[in-house]
Design a protein around this motif. Structure first.
Motif, PDB file in Angstrom:
ATOM      1  N   LEU A   1       0.839  -1.202   0.000  1.00  0.00           N
ATOM      2  CA  LEU A   1       0.000   0.000   0.000  1.00  0.00           C
ATOM      3  C   LEU A   1       0.866   1.241   0.000  1.00  0.00           C
ATOM      4  O   LEU A   1       0.548   2.240  -0.655  1.00  0.00           O
ATOM      5  CB  LEU A   1      -0.932   0.001   1.221  1.00  0.00           C
ATOM      6  CG  LEU A   1      -1.987  -1.098   1.269  1.00  0.00           C
ATOM      7  CD1 LEU A   1      -2.933  -0.870   2.432  1.00  0.00           C
ATOM      8  CD2 LEU A   1      -2.781  -1.174  -0.029  1.00  0.00           C
ATOM      9  N   ARG A   2       1.980   1.204   0.724  1.00  0.00           N
ATOM     10  CA  ARG A   2       2.883   2.365   0.744  1.00  0.00           C
ATOM     11  C   ARG A   2       3.464   2.616  -0.635  1.00  0.00           C
ATOM     12  O   ARG A   2       3.582   3.763  -1.068  1.00  0.00           O
ATOM     13  CB  ARG A   2       4.017   2.124   1.748  1.00  0.00           C
ATOM     14  CG  ARG A   2       3.563   2.354   3.171  1.00  0.00           C
ATOM     15  CD  ARG A   2       4.680   2.103   4.159  1.00  0.00           C
ATOM     16  NE  ARG A   2       4.168   2.299   5.508  1.00  0.00           N
ATOM     17  CZ  ARG A   2       4.450   1.517   6.532  1.00  0.00           C
ATOM     18  NH1 ARG A   2       5.258   0.483   6.385  1.00  0.00           N
ATOM     19  NH2 ARG A   2       3.935   1.759   7.713  1.00  0.00           N
ATOM     20  N   ARG A   3       3.815   1.530  -1.330  1.00  0.00           N
ATOM     21  CA  ARG A   3       4.361   1.695  -2.685  1.00  0.00           C
ATOM     22  C   ARG A   3       3.314   2.303  -3.607  1.00  0.00           C
ATOM     23  O   ARG A   3       3.607   3.215  -4.381  1.00  0.00           O
ATOM     24  CB  ARG A   3       4.798   0.331  -3.236  1.00  0.00           C
ATOM     25  CG  ARG A   3       6.261   0.027  -3.011  1.00  0.00           C
ATOM     26  CD  ARG A   3       6.771  -1.003  -4.002  1.00  0.00           C
ATOM     27  NE  ARG A   3       6.051  -2.274  -3.943  1.00  0.00           N
ATOM     28  CZ  ARG A   3       6.259  -3.203  -2.985  1.00  0.00           C
ATOM     29  NH1 ARG A   3       7.147  -2.976  -2.030  1.00  0.00           N
ATOM     30  NH2 ARG A   3       5.585  -4.317  -2.991  1.00  0.00           N
ATOM     31  N   ILE A   4       2.084   1.812  -3.498  1.00  0.00           N
ATOM     32  CA  ILE A   4       1.023   2.320  -4.378  1.00  0.00           C
ATOM     33  C   ILE A   4       0.737   3.785  -4.062  1.00  0.00           C
ATOM     34  O   ILE A   4       0.591   4.611  -4.947  1.00  0.00           O
ATOM     35  CB  ILE A   4      -0.272   1.492  -4.204  1.00  0.00           C
ATOM     36  CG1 ILE A   4      -0.012   0.037  -4.571  1.00  0.00           C
ATOM     37  CG2 ILE A   4      -1.403   2.048  -5.043  1.00  0.00           C
ATOM     38  CD1 ILE A   4      -1.131  -0.905  -4.145  1.00  0.00           C
ATOM     39  N   ALA A   5       0.686   4.091  -2.753  1.00  0.00           N
ATOM     40  CA  ALA A   5       0.271   5.438  -2.359  1.00  0.00           C
ATOM     41  C   ALA A   5       1.359   6.468  -2.653  1.00  0.00           C
ATOM     42  O   ALA A   5       1.061   7.638  -2.874  1.00  0.00           O
ATOM     43  CB  ALA A   5      -0.076   5.444  -0.875  1.00  0.00           C
ATOM     44  N   ARG A   6       2.614   6.035  -2.673  1.00  0.00           N
ATOM     45  CA  ARG A   6       3.754   6.943  -2.905  1.00  0.00           C
ATOM     46  C   ARG A   6       3.680   8.156  -1.980  1.00  0.00           C
ATOM     47  O   ARG A   6       3.909   9.289  -2.416  1.00  0.00           O
ATOM     48  CB  ARG A   6       3.806   7.385  -4.366  1.00  0.00           C
ATOM     49  CG  ARG A   6       4.091   6.234  -5.332  1.00  0.00           C
ATOM     50  CD  ARG A   6       4.161   6.679  -6.773  1.00  0.00           C
ATOM     51  NE  ARG A   6       4.633   8.031  -6.948  1.00  0.00           N
ATOM     52  CZ  ARG A   6       5.910   8.396  -6.930  1.00  0.00           C
ATOM     53  NH1 ARG A   6       6.850   7.487  -6.751  1.00  0.00           N
ATOM     54  NH2 ARG A   6       6.255   9.649  -7.099  1.00  0.00           N
ATOM     55  N   LEU A   7       3.343   7.948  -0.744  1.00  0.00           N
ATOM     56  CA  LEU A   7       3.341   9.056   0.211  1.00  0.00           C
ATOM     57  C   LEU A   7       4.776   9.313   0.661  1.00  0.00           C
ATOM     58  O   LEU A   7       5.571   8.377   0.730  1.00  0.00           O
ATOM     59  CB  LEU A   7       2.478   8.703   1.433  1.00  0.00           C
ATOM     60  CG  LEU A   7       0.978   8.672   1.216  1.00  0.00           C
ATOM     61  CD1 LEU A   7       0.263   8.274   2.497  1.00  0.00           C
ATOM     62  CD2 LEU A   7       0.466  10.017   0.739  1.00  0.00           C
ATOM     63  N   PRO A   8       5.110  10.563   0.967  1.00  0.00           N
ATOM     64  CA  PRO A   8       6.478  10.870   1.398  1.00  0.00           C
ATOM     65  C   PRO A   8       6.811  10.235   2.754  1.00  0.00           C
ATOM     66  O   PRO A   8       5.944  10.047   3.595  1.00  0.00           O
ATOM     67  CB  PRO A   8       6.482  12.399   1.491  1.00  0.00           C
ATOM     68  CG  PRO A   8       5.059  12.786   1.597  1.00  0.00           C
ATOM     69  CD  PRO A   8       4.270  11.754   0.863  1.00  0.00           C
ATOM     70  N   VAL A   9       8.107   9.900   2.878  1.00  0.00           N
ATOM     71  CA  VAL A   9       8.624   9.406   4.153  1.00  0.00           C
ATOM     72  C   VAL A   9       9.052  10.621   4.967  1.00  0.00           C
ATOM     73  O   VAL A   9       9.519  11.608   4.420  1.00  0.00           O
ATOM     74  CB  VAL A   9       9.845   8.496   3.893  1.00  0.00           C
ATOM     75  CG1 VAL A   9      10.480   8.056   5.201  1.00  0.00           C
ATOM     76  CG2 VAL A   9       9.447   7.320   3.043  1.00  0.00           C
ATOM     77  N   ARG A  10       8.823  10.574   6.270  1.00  0.00           N
ATOM     78  CA  ARG A  10       9.256  11.712   7.091  1.00  0.00           C
ATOM     79  C   ARG A  10      10.585  11.412   7.759  1.00  0.00           C
ATOM     80  O   ARG A  10      10.788  10.320   8.293  1.00  0.00           O
ATOM     81  CB  ARG A  10       8.198  12.027   8.139  1.00  0.00           C
ATOM     82  CG  ARG A  10       7.038  12.809   7.554  1.00  0.00           C
ATOM     83  CD  ARG A  10       6.011  13.124   8.590  1.00  0.00           C
ATOM     84  NE  ARG A  10       5.397  11.900   9.075  1.00  0.00           N
ATOM     85  CZ  ARG A  10       4.985  11.731  10.325  1.00  0.00           C
ATOM     86  NH1 ARG A  10       5.125  12.704  11.195  1.00  0.00           N
ATOM     87  NH2 ARG A  10       4.442  10.601  10.683  1.00  0.00           N
ATOM     88  N   LEU A  11      11.498  12.359   7.693  1.00  0.00           N
ATOM     89  CA  LEU A  11      12.775  12.246   8.411  1.00  0.00           C
ATOM     90  C   LEU A  11      12.742  13.235   9.558  1.00  0.00           C
ATOM     91  O   LEU A  11      12.518  14.424   9.353  1.00  0.00           O
ATOM     92  CB  LEU A  11      13.952  12.594   7.485  1.00  0.00           C
ATOM     93  CG  LEU A  11      14.154  11.737   6.238  1.00  0.00           C
ATOM     94  CD1 LEU A  11      15.381  12.197   5.497  1.00  0.00           C
ATOM     95  CD2 LEU A  11      14.262  10.277   6.599  1.00  0.00           C
ATOM     96  N   ARG A  12      12.909  12.731  10.763  1.00  0.00           N
ATOM     97  CA  ARG A  12      12.968  13.645  11.910  1.00  0.00           C
ATOM     98  C   ARG A  12      14.415  13.660  12.398  1.00  0.00           C
ATOM     99  O   ARG A  12      14.979  12.607  12.689  1.00  0.00           O
ATOM    100  CB  ARG A  12      12.033  13.178  13.012  1.00  0.00           C
ATOM    101  CG  ARG A  12      12.030  14.119  14.201  1.00  0.00           C
ATOM    102  CD  ARG A  12      11.059  13.646  15.253  1.00  0.00           C
ATOM    103  NE  ARG A  12       9.677  13.731  14.786  1.00  0.00           N
ATOM    104  CZ  ARG A  12       8.650  13.156  15.421  1.00  0.00           C
ATOM    105  NH1 ARG A  12       8.865  12.441  16.503  1.00  0.00           N
ATOM    106  NH2 ARG A  12       7.437  13.274  14.954  1.00  0.00           N
ATOM    107  N   MET A  13      14.948  14.832  12.464  1.00  0.00           N
ATOM    108  CA  MET A  13      16.392  14.935  12.611  1.00  0.00           C
ATOM    109  C   MET A  13      16.747  16.051  13.587  1.00  0.00           C
ATOM    110  O   MET A  13      16.095  17.088  13.636  1.00  0.00           O
ATOM    111  CB  MET A  13      16.954  15.272  11.221  1.00  0.00           C
ATOM    112  CG  MET A  13      18.416  15.116  11.092  1.00  0.00           C
ATOM    113  SD  MET A  13      18.884  14.951   9.368  1.00  0.00           S
ATOM    114  CE  MET A  13      17.884  16.108   8.541  1.00  0.00           C
TER     115      MET A  13
END
Lengths: 276, 300
Positions: free
Chosen positions: B217-229
């Motif tokens: 589902l993540r691949r299909i949705a192509r939603l951005p990944v969040r980086l917390r830094m």
């Protein structure tokens, strides 16, 4: 078969737990004893009456009381469980819907039979304790009265299920059941009596009257008890009717059985079609 | 029999309302999450699997049987927990469970051990009428587990359970799924299901809008990944990531397209000024769910 027994067992267990069995038995015993000891008060004497007279009083009581108790415990059986949500879970088990109906039926019938046997039995025991002489024929009539009372209860339990399987909610089921009780126990006989008086035997033949009596289970019950036994019918004032009616005990028992099986079958059928 | 549960072209109408529209899927052993808002058709689908209601169109098959035709032997190997489970208040917990065990033809003594498993051992001889909502839910769970079912249908199973029991509940589900059972869970609590369901089916107003593992589902949705830094100097990180959003405690959050994730991480870690702390947060089930619903609405 085991499934039906398990269902019936649970119904009895619940009946014992929520005091249905106790209340019904006490009510039946109380009224039966009152009728036995005080039934002749209007005639000026208070005392124990012969068993035949008790049979007449008790079967008149049964006609009012037993249908009411039977409808009271049965009108809720299907629609009530659906409303409370317990039916949803039950039907997710390996149980056919007709098994649910039959299991409940045998459970409720057992409760009713127990209460009738104990309650009315108490009257007979009380009679014996006072030393009244009772002959064998009276005992047979008494046993038949208890058996047919249970059969009358079965008819109204089955009718209650049919209403419960068709009704949309508990309130409707209760209302319809009160209607059925009024119609079959009170109104039908009054209407029939009125009809016979107006008719004066011109149109309604003996056969037609027999049919009309078979169409009401309480009249069938009345015929079994008040007209079926010679020594009882002498007291009940039904001897005239009994002499004219061509309905033998087999027909009457068959009528009561049909009055049970038919509503029960229809209840299973309509419950099976129901979605929940 | 290939699939424990198979739906093909299933539609259910209640009068003018289409509760379920043309849904097809087949479930194999494992834990499957059925996700959707209220009225999305989750409960309706479970009821069709149980034969409580019949599909208007299409066919449902459960353990090789057609429940709509009144076949019910498969229910011996099926456990169901309804959304608002209720029991007869007059009987005790033990009596209730014994009744259900007998109905399933399972040994009663063994089934009563389930009361301990769900933490009701001490309350077993109390009437169900005195139980709290959570305790009734536990009794509901216990009855669903009678006889090691091959198929479990659990409708909102964790409502009313405290956090500790929730954990032990998911542990039981994991054991059953590992043992080859098919477990269908419906829930609103998406974050709970996240790492526990091997497959997610998303429903919206009776239609199935997505079906697959969380990664699919993540691949299909192509939603951005969040980086917390968090950087050593407490300043936003180097260029190429955009402005970043302050995420409290001196940290900043950046959104990165999934295909650029590794590249970005590489340049961050191997660059001149590596971050003091770094979390990679993939899109959650909540976000995926919202995404698929938005997508459906814009398509409609």
């Amino acid at each position: 078969m085991t499934t039906i027994a398990i269902m019936a067992g649970k119904e009895i267990q619940e009946g014992l737990r929520n005091r249905w069995v106790l209340a019904t038995t006490l009510l039946m015993a109380g009224l039966a004893l009152a009728l036995t000891f005080l039934g002749s008060a209007p005639t000026g004497s208070v005392g124990v009456r012969a068993l035949d007279v008790v049979i007449v009083s008790l079967s008149s009581l049964t006609i009012f009381l037993l249908p009411l108790i039977a409808l009271l415990i049965s009108h809720d059986a299907i629609v009530g469980e659906m409303e409370r949500g317990t039916m949803l879970l039950l039907l997710s088990y390996p149980v056919a819907r007709w098994q649910v109906v039959l299991g409940k039926f045998f459970g409720h019938l057992a409760i009713l039979a127990f209460a009738t046997l104990l309650g009315y039995g108490a009257a007979a025991v009380a009679l014996l304790a006072t030393g009244a002489a009772i002959d064998a024929a009276s005992w047979i009539a008494f046993a038949a009265m208890i058996a047919s009372s249970v059969a009358l209860g079965a008819v109204f339990i089955a009718l209650g299920y049919l209403v419960s399987a068709l009704a949309g909610n508990r309130g409707t089921a209760a209302g319809v059941c009160i209607g059925i009780w009024l119609a079959l126990v009170l109104i039908y006989d009054m209407a029939l009596l009125g009809l016979l008086v107006v008719d004066q035997g011109r149109v309604i033949s003996g056969a037609a009257l027999d049919t009309l009596l078979l169409l009401n289970p309480t009249d069938v019950y009345r015929l079994v008890n008040l007209a079926g036994f010679a020594n009882v019918s002498a007291f009940s004032g039904m001897a005239g009717l009994a002499g004219g009616a061509a309905l033998g005990p087999t027909t009457l028992v068959a009528a009561l059985a049909l009055w049970t099986v038919l509503p029960l079958g229809l209840a299973s059928l309509s419950f099976s079609r129901r979605e929940l | 029999m290939k699939h424990a549960i198979a739906l093909s072209g299933v539609t259910k109408r209640f009068g003018a309302v289409e509760a379920v529209r043309d849904v097809s899927f087949a479930l194999s052993p494992g834990a499957v999450a059925l996700v959707g808002h209220n009225g999305a058709g989750k409960t309706t689908m479970m009821k069709m699997m149980l034969g409580l209601i019949r599909p208007t169109q299409g066919t449902v098959s459960v353990l090789g049987e057609n429940p709509a035709a009144g076949q019910f032997q498969a229910r011996r190997r099926l456990g169901y927990l309804p959304e608002n489970v209720s029991f007869n208040a007059a009987l005790t917990g033990r009596e209730t469970l014994a009744f259900y065990a007998r109905l399933k033809g399972e040994p009663v003594r063994q089934s009563l051990d389930l009361l301990d498993k769900v933490g009701l051992g001490a309350a077993a001889s109390r009437r169900v009428g005195t139980y709290s909502k959570g305790m009734r839910q536990r009794l509901g769970l216990a009855q669903a587990l009678i006889g090691q079912p091959a198929v479990l249908l659990l409708d909102e199973p964790t409502t009313g359970l405290d956090p500790a029991l929730r954990l032990s509940f998911y542990e039981i589900v994991r054991e059953l799924a590992a043992g080859g059972a098919t477990v269908l869970l419906s829930s609103h609590a998406l974050s709970e299901l996240e790492e526990r369901a091997e497959r997610v089916i998303i429903m919206d107003r009776g239609r199935m809008v997505a079906d697959g593992s969380l990664d699919e589902l993540r691949r299909i949705a192509r939603l951005p990944v969040r980086l917390r830094m968090r950087t050593a100097d407490g300043q936003p990180a180097a260029a190429g990531l955009g402005p970043g959003r302050p995420a409290g405690d001196g940290a900043f959050e950046y959104e990165v397209q999934p295909e650029r994730k590794m590249e970005t991480l590489g340049s961050l870690l191997c660059g001149g000024c590596p971050p003091a702390d770094l979390d990679v947060i993939p899109p959650s089930l909540d976000e995926l769910y919202a995404h698929f619903l938005r997508e459906r609405q814009s398509a409609a």
